[in-house]
Design a protein around this motif. Sequence first.
Motif, short mmCIF file in Angstrom:
data_model
loop_
_atom_site.label_atom_id
_atom_site.label_comp_id
_atom_site.label_asym_id
_atom_site.label_seq_id
_atom_site.Cartn_x
_atom_site.Cartn_y
_atom_site.Cartn_z
N ARG A 31 -5.58 7.30 49.35
CA ARG A 31 -4.99 7.57 50.66
C ARG A 31 -5.72 6.76 51.73
NH1 ARG A 31 -3.47 13.69 51.61
NH2 ARG A 31 -1.55 12.73 52.29
N PRO A 32 -4.97 6.32 52.75
CA PRO A 32 -5.63 5.55 53.81
C PRO A 32 -6.62 6.41 54.57
CG PRO A 32 -3.37 6.06 54.41
CD PRO A 32 -3.56 6.50 53.00
N ARG A 33 -7.70 5.79 55.00
CA ARG A 33 -8.72 6.50 55.76
C ARG A 33 -8.17 6.83 57.14
NH1 ARG A 33 -14.90 4.50 56.69
NH2 ARG A 33 -15.65 6.47 57.50
N LEU A 34 -8.38 8.06 57.58
CA LEU A 34 -7.85 8.51 58.86
C LEU A 34 -8.83 8.22 60.00
CD1 LEU A 34 -6.31 11.91 57.72
CD2 LEU A 34 -5.15 9.72 58.07
N HIS A 35 -8.27 8.06 61.19
CA HIS A 35 -9.07 7.78 62.39
C HIS A 35 -8.70 8.77 63.48
CE1 HIS A 35 -10.04 4.15 60.30
NE2 HIS A 35 -10.83 3.76 61.27
N LYS A 36 -9.71 9.18 64.24
CA LYS A 36 -9.52 10.10 65.35
C LYS A 36 -9.25 9.30 66.62
CE LYS A 36 -13.63 11.80 64.45
NZ LYS A 36 -14.87 12.58 64.46
N VAL A 37 -8.30 9.79 67.43
CA VAL A 37 -8.09 9.24 68.76
C VAL A 37 -8.84 10.17 69.71
CG1 VAL A 37 -6.42 8.70 70.57
CG2 VAL A 37 -5.83 8.33 68.17
N ILE A 38 -9.71 9.59 70.52
CA ILE A 38 -10.60 10.37 71.38
C ILE A 38 -10.33 10.04 72.85
CG2 ILE A 38 -13.02 10.80 71.97
CD1 ILE A 38 -13.63 9.96 69.04
N LEU A 39 -10.17 11.08 73.65
CA LEU A 39 -10.03 10.95 75.10
C LEU A 39 -11.42 11.03 75.71
CD1 LEU A 39 -8.60 10.97 77.87
CD2 LEU A 39 -8.28 13.44 77.56
N VAL A 40 -11.79 10.01 76.50
CA VAL A 40 -13.09 9.98 77.16
C VAL A 40 -12.89 10.37 78.63
CG1 VAL A 40 -15.06 8.53 77.76
CG2 VAL A 40 -13.84 8.14 75.61
N ASN A 41 -13.67 11.33 79.09
CA ASN A 41 -13.55 11.81 80.46
C ASN A 41 -14.05 10.77 81.47
OD1 ASN A 41 -13.05 13.92 82.44
ND2 ASN A 41 -15.26 13.99 82.69
N ASP A 42 -13.40 10.74 82.61
CA ASP A 42 -13.90 9.95 83.75
C ASP A 42 -13.67 10.78 85.01
OD1 ASP A 42 -11.42 9.00 85.33
OD2 ASP A 42 -10.90 8.46 83.27
N ASP A 43 -14.32 10.41 86.08
CA ASP A 43 -14.26 11.20 87.31
C ASP A 43 -13.19 10.71 88.28
OD1 ASP A 43 -16.33 12.80 86.42
OD2 ASP A 43 -17.87 11.53 87.34
N PHE A 44 -12.35 9.79 87.87
CA PHE A 44 -11.40 9.19 88.80
C PHE A 44 -9.93 9.42 88.46
CE2 PHE A 44 -15.31 6.71 88.78
CZ PHE A 44 -15.69 6.87 90.10
N THR A 45 -9.60 9.53 87.18
CA THR A 45 -8.20 9.70 86.79
C THR A 45 -7.76 11.14 87.07
OG1 THR A 45 -8.58 8.11 85.00
CG2 THR A 45 -6.56 9.42 84.90
N PRO A 46 -6.67 11.32 87.82
CA PRO A 46 -6.20 12.68 88.11
C PRO A 46 -5.79 13.44 86.85
CG PRO A 46 -5.09 11.05 89.49
CD PRO A 46 -5.86 10.30 88.46
N ARG A 47 -6.06 14.72 86.86
CA ARG A 47 -5.75 15.57 85.71
C ARG A 47 -4.26 15.52 85.35
NH1 ARG A 47 -9.19 21.16 86.57
NH2 ARG A 47 -11.24 20.19 86.54
#
Length: 114
Positions: A31-47
């Motif tokens: 089976r292909p190796r799986l990868h995680k998609v990670i959201l990195v926090n920043d102080d400028f992008t609106p929620r």
Amino acid sequence: MRLGPSDKGRVRLAGDTVVKPRAKVRRKVERPRLHKVILVNDDFTPREFVVKVLKAEFRVTQDQAYAIMITAHRRGVCVVAVYARDIAETKATRATDAGRAAGYPLLFTTEPEE
């Protein structure tokens, strides 16, 4: 030429050639190796913008997108989803590009799952 008891499983071809059929080889497909998609926090992008991108790119509900955004806000990062490598990289790139196009430093990264 007749085949005898010791020639079990063999096939007689034209002439005097006797050939034993090849054994079937079963290959185990990895089976292909799986990868995680990670959201990195920043102080400028609106929620609200982060929630909008999560809903559009990762097809999550409003509540799921909000929970992912808040987790990244509190912990600094949050795993959004897990995919095959090429899909994970494509989604992370598209989501990051959506932020850049709107003028925000929104960042999604990928890393292999253990």
